[in-house]
Design an enzyme around this catalytic site. Structure first.
Site, PDB file in Angstrom:
ATOM      1  N   CYS A  36       0.826  -1.223   0.000  1.00  0.00           N
ATOM      2  CA  CYS A  36       0.000   0.000   0.000  1.00  0.00           C
ATOM      3  C   CYS A  36       0.850   1.260   0.000  1.00  0.00           C
ATOM      4  O   CYS A  36       0.330   2.357  -0.155  1.00  0.00           O
ATOM      5  CB  CYS A  36      -0.955   0.011   1.189  1.00  0.00           C
ATOM      6  SG  CYS A  36      -0.129   0.212   2.781  1.00  0.00           S
ATOM      7  N   CYS A  65      -2.539   6.899   6.002  1.00  0.00           N
ATOM      8  CA  CYS A  65      -3.570   5.890   6.247  1.00  0.00           C
ATOM      9  C   CYS A  65      -4.241   6.159   7.593  1.00  0.00           C
ATOM     10  O   CYS A  65      -3.604   6.126   8.645  1.00  0.00           O
ATOM     11  CB  CYS A  65      -2.964   4.499   6.221  1.00  0.00           C
ATOM     12  SG  CYS A  65      -4.046   3.257   6.933  1.00  0.00           S
ATOM     13  N   CYS A 109      -2.701  -2.582   8.677  1.00  0.00           N
ATOM     14  CA  CYS A 109      -2.462  -1.223   9.190  1.00  0.00           C
ATOM     15  C   CYS A 109      -1.977  -1.302  10.632  1.00  0.00           C
ATOM     16  O   CYS A 109      -1.048  -0.579  11.021  1.00  0.00           O
ATOM     17  CB  CYS A 109      -3.735  -0.390   9.107  1.00  0.00           C
ATOM     18  SG  CYS A 109      -4.521  -0.370   7.479  1.00  0.00           S
TER      19      CYS A 109
HETATM   20 FE1  FES Z   1      -1.813   0.142   4.245  1.00  0.00          FE
HETATM   21 FE2  FES Z   1      -3.349   1.257   6.140  1.00  0.00          FE
HETATM   22  S1  FES Z   1      -3.840   0.908   4.039  1.00  0.00           S
HETATM   23  S2  FES Z   1      -1.257   0.718   6.276  1.00  0.00           S
END
Ligand code: FES
Length: 160
Positions: A36, A65, A109
């Site tokens: 991500c 995020c 996350c």
């Molecule tokens: Fe990757 Fe939150 S979407 S750390």
């Protein structure tokens, strides 16, 4: 993501705790998630309490995020007063605290926060101790000047 969790994340983000660099930190950990693109850095400062070395304060920086920021905010409060061993014993779900269980797509996350904690507190992962505010690279500095002695761990490279 369900509405209740969204509300809890927004509540945590309404007054995020412990954001930013920590001058005089004793340990720093930086992790990244290659999937991500999120990165998170955690600073930790210890103090002596009742003959034990406990976490006095922990702060963090993160790019964007919301879930990672909410978890880092809660986790940096949760680990205060704990020894490094006690903090490292916390499971991913415990670090998310009052957010409660995260949906599968958001567990990474919280793992980012856990990874940063491990990176800071496990001796084999330790980054060079920051010399002070003027010499402590921000997370953004590390992206633009990656050869400043910062060790960036990508979570998907770790053997778990
Ligand atoms: Fe990757 Fe939150 S979407 S750390």
């Amino acid at each position: 993501m369900n509405d209740d969790l969204q509300k809890r994340i927004r509540a945590a983000l309404a007054s995020p705790q412990n954001m930013g660099e920590l001058a005089g930190a004793d340990a720093v950990g930086t992790v990244g998630n290659a999937d991500c693109g999120e990165m998170l850095r955690l600073w930790v400062k210890f103090k002596e309490q009742n003959g034990k070395k406990v976490i006095d304060r922990a702060t963090f920086q993160s790019f964007g995020c919301e879930t990672a920021i909410a978890v880092a905010s809660l986790a940096t409060e949760l680990i205060r007063g704990k020894t490094a061993e006690e903090a490292l014993a916390l499971k991913t779900g415990e670090l998310a605290g009052e957010l409660g269980p995260l949906p599968p797509m958001k567990i990474h996350c919280a793992q980012l926060v856990e990874g940063a904690l491990r990176s800071a507190l496990e001796p084999q992962n330790a980054e060079p101790k920051p010399a002070g505010p003027a010499n402590a690279p921000t997370l953004l500095d590390s992206f633009s000047k990656p050869k400043e002695g910062v060790k960036l761990t990508f979570l998907d490279e770790e053997k778990r």
